[in-house]
Design an enzyme around this catalytic site. Structure first.
Site, PDB file in Angstrom:
ATOM      1  N   HIS A  25       0.854  -1.187   0.000  1.00  0.00           N
ATOM      2  CA  HIS A  25       0.000   0.000   0.000  1.00  0.00           C
ATOM      3  C   HIS A  25       0.885   1.229   0.000  1.00  0.00           C
ATOM      4  CE1 HIS A  25       0.944  -0.398   4.236  1.00  0.00           C
ATOM      5  NE2 HIS A  25       0.350   0.741   4.531  1.00  0.00           N
ATOM      6  N   HIS A  69       1.345   3.915   1.991  1.00  0.00           N
ATOM      7  CA  HIS A  69       1.765   4.731   3.135  1.00  0.00           C
ATOM      8  C   HIS A  69       3.289   4.899   3.137  1.00  0.00           C
ATOM      9  CE1 HIS A  69      -2.233   3.903   5.415  1.00  0.00           C
ATOM     10  NE2 HIS A  69      -2.311   4.933   4.598  1.00  0.00           N
ATOM     11  N   ASP A 102       5.667   4.864   5.237  1.00  0.00           N
ATOM     12  CA  ASP A 102       6.610   3.947   5.904  1.00  0.00           C
ATOM     13  C   ASP A 102       6.847   2.676   5.093  1.00  0.00           C
ATOM     14  OD1 ASP A 102       3.873   3.375   6.652  1.00  0.00           O
ATOM     15  OD2 ASP A 102       4.579   2.071   8.265  1.00  0.00           O
ATOM     16  N   HIS A 103       6.160   2.548   3.955  1.00  0.00           N
ATOM     17  CA  HIS A 103       6.346   1.360   3.109  1.00  0.00           C
ATOM     18  C   HIS A 103       6.963   1.678   1.741  1.00  0.00           C
ATOM     19  CE1 HIS A 103       3.910  -1.404   5.693  1.00  0.00           C
ATOM     20  NE2 HIS A 103       3.581  -0.222   6.174  1.00  0.00           N
ATOM     21  N   HIS A 140      -7.400  -1.516   4.722  1.00  0.00           N
ATOM     22  CA  HIS A 140      -6.525  -0.686   5.557  1.00  0.00           C
ATOM     23  C   HIS A 140      -6.907   0.757   5.240  1.00  0.00           C
ATOM     24  CE1 HIS A 140      -3.009   0.598   7.752  1.00  0.00           C
ATOM     25  NE2 HIS A 140      -2.337   1.006   6.691  1.00  0.00           N
ATOM     26  N   ASP A 189      -0.084  -3.882   6.145  1.00  0.00           N
ATOM     27  CA  ASP A 189      -0.968  -3.228   7.107  1.00  0.00           C
ATOM     28  C   ASP A 189      -2.403  -3.632   6.812  1.00  0.00           C
ATOM     29  OD1 ASP A 189       1.413  -2.101   7.701  1.00  0.00           O
ATOM     30  OD2 ASP A 189       0.763  -0.012   7.521  1.00  0.00           O
ATOM     31  N   HIS A 222       5.945  -5.406  11.693  1.00  0.00           N
ATOM     32  CA  HIS A 222       5.350  -4.061  11.825  1.00  0.00           C
ATOM     33  C   HIS A 222       5.048  -3.819  13.304  1.00  0.00           C
ATOM     34  CE1 HIS A 222       2.681  -0.616  10.626  1.00  0.00           C
ATOM     35  NE2 HIS A 222       3.397  -0.639   9.508  1.00  0.00           N
TER      36      HIS A 222
HETATM   37 ZN   LIG Z   1      -0.301   1.705   6.421  1.00  0.00          ZN
HETATM   38 ZN   LIG Z   2       2.770   0.727   7.964  1.00  0.00          ZN
END
Ligand SMILES: [Zn+2]
Ligand SMILES: [Zn+2]
Length: 317
Positions: free
Chosen positions: A61, A63, A65-66, A141, A212, A270
């Site tokens: 996805h 976001h 942090d990914h 998510h 996530d 995570h």
């Molecule tokens: Zn996320």
């Molecule tokens: Zn995340």
């Protein structure tokens, strides 16, 4: 067999011991990086695996942090590494953001130094190798177009040497042809068919990766009987309400999915800085004993019914 190495196992921000989300799944000569949080390229170097053949990236996805590590990785590929093509797979929303990051910030009009392809995926098979395939499935998510990935080896019928010996099937090309499903005629004129020497079909290894995720009620079928399930566990049950609010999973929720789906091994990742690892592990194991909390540089070999931590890759080794 699939091999899995965790490069980063922290939720939303790095901690001293954990980098941001990233892992690689390896099968034969193939390598699939799953997510690429900031700092991933250094983790790859520290793991000793290097960048070779690291040309396929699956994004769960969009976001930050990914995905932020993609910028650094591409920057390095532009200057230092030779890689002929780079293929990035993900849902539309994730790829829109990846496109902005790579073409808007990193390249800014420059031509990528390799064939750079963004594959927008939807539910179903997204990659097929000789003896395995990868399918994407939707997960719920925050934000649209989030996907999990199922790595699945082809099912096979095992060769039964005792039966072959009884029938007097000599070693060599006949056996190979039979394993490939062909009927063979021996020099003495006898015909032996695959059914004579192959056992019943055995399903191949199944590895499910879920990034996530805020709900698991729609995931039991895809996870059914998986040999390993990788899934996030950002929260503990005591903060289940917060997990719901941010569409994340608790260790309990991850373990309940594993139990419900009959998976063989649960690997949770995570991990939030707000908890101690042993508390996360204890909560999950109270429901699903076969649980491991992944750490950066952990490496696993996943076979049918088996998930073995083969070594801890030490940073700098
Ligand atoms: Zn996320
Ligand atoms: Zn995340």
């Amino acid at each position: 067999m699939f091999e899995l190495v965790f490069f980063g196992t922290s939720a939303s921000a790095p901690s001293i011991h954990r980098g941001l989300s990233s892992q690689v799944v390896m099968h034969d000569e193939y390598r699939f990086l799953i997510d690429c949080g900031e700092g991933t390229q250094r983790q790859i170097l520290q793991s000793g695996l290097g960048f070779k053949r690291l040309n396929r990236i699956l994004i769960t996805h969009g976001h930050l942090d990914h995905i932020l590590g993609l910028a650094g990785l591409l920057s390095t590929f532009m200057r230092w590494e030779t890689i002929e093509d780079l293929q990035i797979y993900g849902g539309k929303w994730a790829l829109d953001r990846v496109r902005d990051l790579l073409f808007g910030v990193v390249l800014r009009g420059a031509t990528p130094p390799m064939l750079l392809t963004l594959h927008e995926i939807s539910t179903g098979m997204i990659f097929k190798g000789d003896d395995f395939q990868i399918s994407a499935f939707p997960v719920w998510h925050r934000g649209p177009d989030c996907y999990g990935y199922l790595f699945e080896e082809k099912s096979r019928r095992p060769f039964l040497p005792e039966k072959a010996d009884t029938l007097g099937l000599p070693p060599g090309p006949w056996r190979r042809d039979i394993v490939n499903g062909q009927q063979v005629t021996l020099p003495d004129g006898r015909i032996i068919s695959p059914d004579d020497v192959l056992g019943p079909e055995r399903p191949g290894t199944r590895l499910v990766h879920i990034g996530d995720v805020g709900r698991t009620d729609d995931l039991a079928d895809i996870c059914r009987d998986a040999d390993a399930l990788v899934i996030e566990s950002t929260y503990l049950d005591e903060e289940a309400e917060m997990a719901r609010q941010f569409a994340h999973m608790t260790a309990r929720g991850a373990a309940e999915l594993a139990a419900r789906a009959g998976v063989k091994n649960l690997l949770i990742t995570h991990i939030s800085r707000r908890y101690r690892e042993r508390d996360v592990l204890a909560e999950a194991r109270s429901i699903f004993p076969n649980t491991v909390v992944a750490r950066d540089f952990d490496m696993f070999q996943i076979r049918r019914d088996e998930c073995v931590r083969i070594e801890k890759l030490e940073p700098g080794s």
